[in-house]
Design a protein around this motif. Structure first.
Motif, PDB file in Angstrom:
ATOM      1  N   LEU A 123      -1.083   4.138 -14.301  1.00 15.78           N
ATOM      2  CA  LEU A 123       0.023   4.903 -13.789  1.00 15.78           C
ATOM      3  C   LEU A 123       1.167   3.775 -13.280  1.00 15.78           C
ATOM      4  CD1 LEU A 123      -1.574   7.472 -11.300  1.00 15.78           C
ATOM      5  CD2 LEU A 123      -0.097   7.791 -13.365  1.00 15.78           C
ATOM      6  N   GLY A 124       0.823   2.366 -13.519  1.00 12.09           N
ATOM      7  CA  GLY A 124       1.827   1.268 -13.497  1.00 12.09           C
ATOM      8  C   GLY A 124       2.130   1.177 -12.119  1.00 12.09           C
ATOM      9  N   ILE A 125       1.205   1.536 -11.274  1.00 12.79           N
ATOM     10  CA  ILE A 125       1.366   1.283  -9.837  1.00 12.79           C
ATOM     11  C   ILE A 125       1.166  -0.347  -9.617  1.00 12.79           C
ATOM     12  CG2 ILE A 125       0.510   1.702  -7.514  1.00 12.79           C
ATOM     13  CD1 ILE A 125       0.059   4.677  -8.406  1.00 12.79           C
ATOM     14  N   GLN A 126       1.965  -1.054  -9.122  1.00 10.45           N
ATOM     15  CA  GLN A 126       1.557  -2.423  -8.934  1.00 10.45           C
ATOM     16  C   GLN A 126       1.564  -3.188  -7.632  1.00 10.45           C
ATOM     17  OE1 GLN A 126       5.012  -3.855 -11.369  1.00 10.45           O
ATOM     18  NE2 GLN A 126       3.678  -3.993 -13.312  1.00 10.45           N
ATOM     19  N   ASN A 127       1.811  -2.295  -6.469  1.00 11.17           N
ATOM     20  CA  ASN A 127       2.142  -2.682  -5.172  1.00 11.17           C
ATOM     21  C   ASN A 127       0.842  -2.010  -4.386  1.00 11.17           C
ATOM     22  OD1 ASN A 127       2.827   0.142  -5.082  1.00 11.17           O
ATOM     23  ND2 ASN A 127       4.032  -0.197  -3.422  1.00 11.17           N
ATOM     24  N   VAL A 128      -0.149  -2.012  -4.949  1.00 13.35           N
ATOM     25  CA  VAL A 128      -1.791  -1.588  -4.320  1.00 13.35           C
ATOM     26  C   VAL A 128      -2.683  -2.775  -4.775  1.00 13.35           C
ATOM     27  CG1 VAL A 128      -3.183   0.184  -4.141  1.00 13.35           C
ATOM     28  CG2 VAL A 128      -1.080   1.029  -4.362  1.00 13.35           C
ATOM     29  N   LYS A 129      -3.291  -3.187  -3.910  1.00 17.23           N
ATOM     30  CA  LYS A 129      -4.277  -4.031  -3.925  1.00 17.23           C
ATOM     31  C   LYS A 129      -5.798  -3.480  -3.527  1.00 17.23           C
ATOM     32  CE  LYS A 129      -5.981  -8.881  -3.564  1.00 17.23           C
ATOM     33  NZ  LYS A 129      -5.544 -10.297  -3.015  1.00 17.23           N
ATOM     34  N   VAL A 130      -6.893  -3.343  -4.173  1.00 19.39           N
ATOM     35  CA  VAL A 130      -8.118  -2.785  -3.877  1.00 19.39           C
ATOM     36  C   VAL A 130      -8.967  -3.708  -3.518  1.00 19.39           C
ATOM     37  CG1 VAL A 130      -9.909  -1.481  -4.644  1.00 19.39           C
ATOM     38  CG2 VAL A 130      -7.698  -0.974  -5.416  1.00 19.39           C
ATOM     39  N   TYR A 131      -9.687  -3.698  -2.443  1.00 19.45           N
ATOM     40  CA  TYR A 131     -10.691  -4.676  -2.064  1.00 19.45           C
ATOM     41  C   TYR A 131     -12.086  -3.713  -1.815  1.00 19.45           C
ATOM     42  CZ  TYR A 131      -6.797  -7.243  -0.307  1.00 19.45           C
ATOM     43  OH  TYR A 131      -5.490  -7.809  -0.249  1.00 19.45           O
ATOM     44  N   ILE A 132     -13.170  -4.540  -2.399  1.00 17.85           N
ATOM     45  CA  ILE A 132     -14.559  -4.038  -2.250  1.00 17.85           C
ATOM     46  C   ILE A 132     -15.493  -4.598  -1.069  1.00 17.85           C
ATOM     47  CG2 ILE A 132     -16.602  -3.278  -3.297  1.00 17.85           C
ATOM     48  CD1 ILE A 132     -14.965  -3.792  -6.190  1.00 17.85           C
ATOM     49  N   LYS A 133     -15.371  -3.892   0.165  1.00 14.13           N
ATOM     50  CA  LYS A 133     -16.070  -4.457   1.358  1.00 14.13           C
ATOM     51  C   LYS A 133     -16.354  -3.487   2.176  1.00 14.13           C
ATOM     52  CE  LYS A 133     -13.679  -7.085   4.048  1.00 14.13           C
ATOM     53  NZ  LYS A 133     -12.674  -7.722   4.849  1.00 14.13           N
ATOM     54  N   ASP A 134     -16.527  -4.001   3.467  1.00 14.51           N
ATOM     55  CA  ASP A 134     -16.953  -2.945   4.789  1.00 14.51           C
ATOM     56  C   ASP A 134     -15.428  -2.994   5.172  1.00 14.51           C
ATOM     57  OD1 ASP A 134     -17.399  -1.799   7.100  1.00 14.51           O
ATOM     58  OD2 ASP A 134     -18.941  -3.438   7.593  1.00 14.51           O
ATOM     59  N   GLY A 135     -14.897  -1.675   5.139  1.00 13.54           N
ATOM     60  CA  GLY A 135     -13.557  -1.202   5.553  1.00 13.54           C
ATOM     61  C   GLY A 135     -13.522  -1.461   7.002  1.00 13.54           C
TER      62      GLY A 135
END
Length: 215
Positions: A123-135
């Motif tokens: 979708l061309g969304i560039q201002n979201v960063k994803v983390y895989i961890k305990d939220g």
């Protein structure tokens, strides 16, 4: 695509505006973001229904009204740094990406995080960063955050997240028992949370060190 645009507009009119959502920016972004791309293909025709939907791994995409309500409660102006706990399919983060400067979102289930990342890229969304961890532990190295949103049920606001929220920052979360909660909007003042409990809700549990334990 025209069909889904019509369904989005119907969703916003009947499920969101009629229930009292007034923030024009929230209304417009709910009309814009293609919710059907954030649900499994076998239930794509239910994407705009007035209910939460399963996305696999015991998780759900929230009811459209709840997404709009939580977003409105954050009072976003456009220059905020937002932390989201519980990426899920990525729909809430996609909504936030249109309304805030940057979004940091945590998902503990790797396949969901990976799929959400791909959706953002497509979708061309560039201002979201994803983390895989305990939220429940947040992201200390990225703190402080202007806003925090928790999209899973928590027994209380995890202490690390309170520490990572800016003074006068807002946190929105479903707080209460494992299977029934109230929506909470809290403002941080003098390192304490000024709490405002709103409507009853039911979210999947927030699993983690400062949340619920896995059953």
């Amino acid at each position: 695509m025209d069909r889904y645009k019509h369904l989005r507009e119907w969703m916003v009119e009947t499920q969101i505006i009629e229930r009292g959502i007034r923030d024009k920016r929230v209304i417009e972004v709910m009309k814009k973001v293609p919710r059907h791309l954030f649900v499994p293909e076998d239930i794509i025709d239910s994407a705009y229904d007035d209910r939460a939907l399963p996305i696999g791994y015991g998780q759900t995409i929230s009811q459209p009204y709840i997404v709009a309500l939580m977003t409105e409660l954050l009072e976003l102006k456009g220059d905020e740094k937002v932390l989201e706990i519980g990426t899920g399919s990525g729909y809430q983060a996609a909504i936030l990406s249109e309304l805030a400067k940057e979004v940091h979102t945590i998902e503990r289930i790797e396949p969901l995080a990976t799929a959400a990342k791909k959706r953002f890229e497509n979708l061309g969304i560039q201002n979201v960063k994803v983390y895989i961890k305990d939220g429940t532990e947040g992201i200390p190295e990225e703190a402080p955050f202007d806003r925090i949103i928790i999209t899973a049920a928590t027994p209380d606001i995890p202490e690390p997240l309170i520490k990572q929220l800016k003074e006068e920052g807002i946190i929105v979360a479903p707080v209460g028992e494992r299977y029934s909660q109230y929506m909470l909007k809290a403002i941080k003042r003098d390192n304490e949370l000024e709490r405002h409990y709103l409507i009853p809700v039911a979210f999947v549990p927030l699993i983690g060190k400062y949340g619920w334990k896995e059953e």
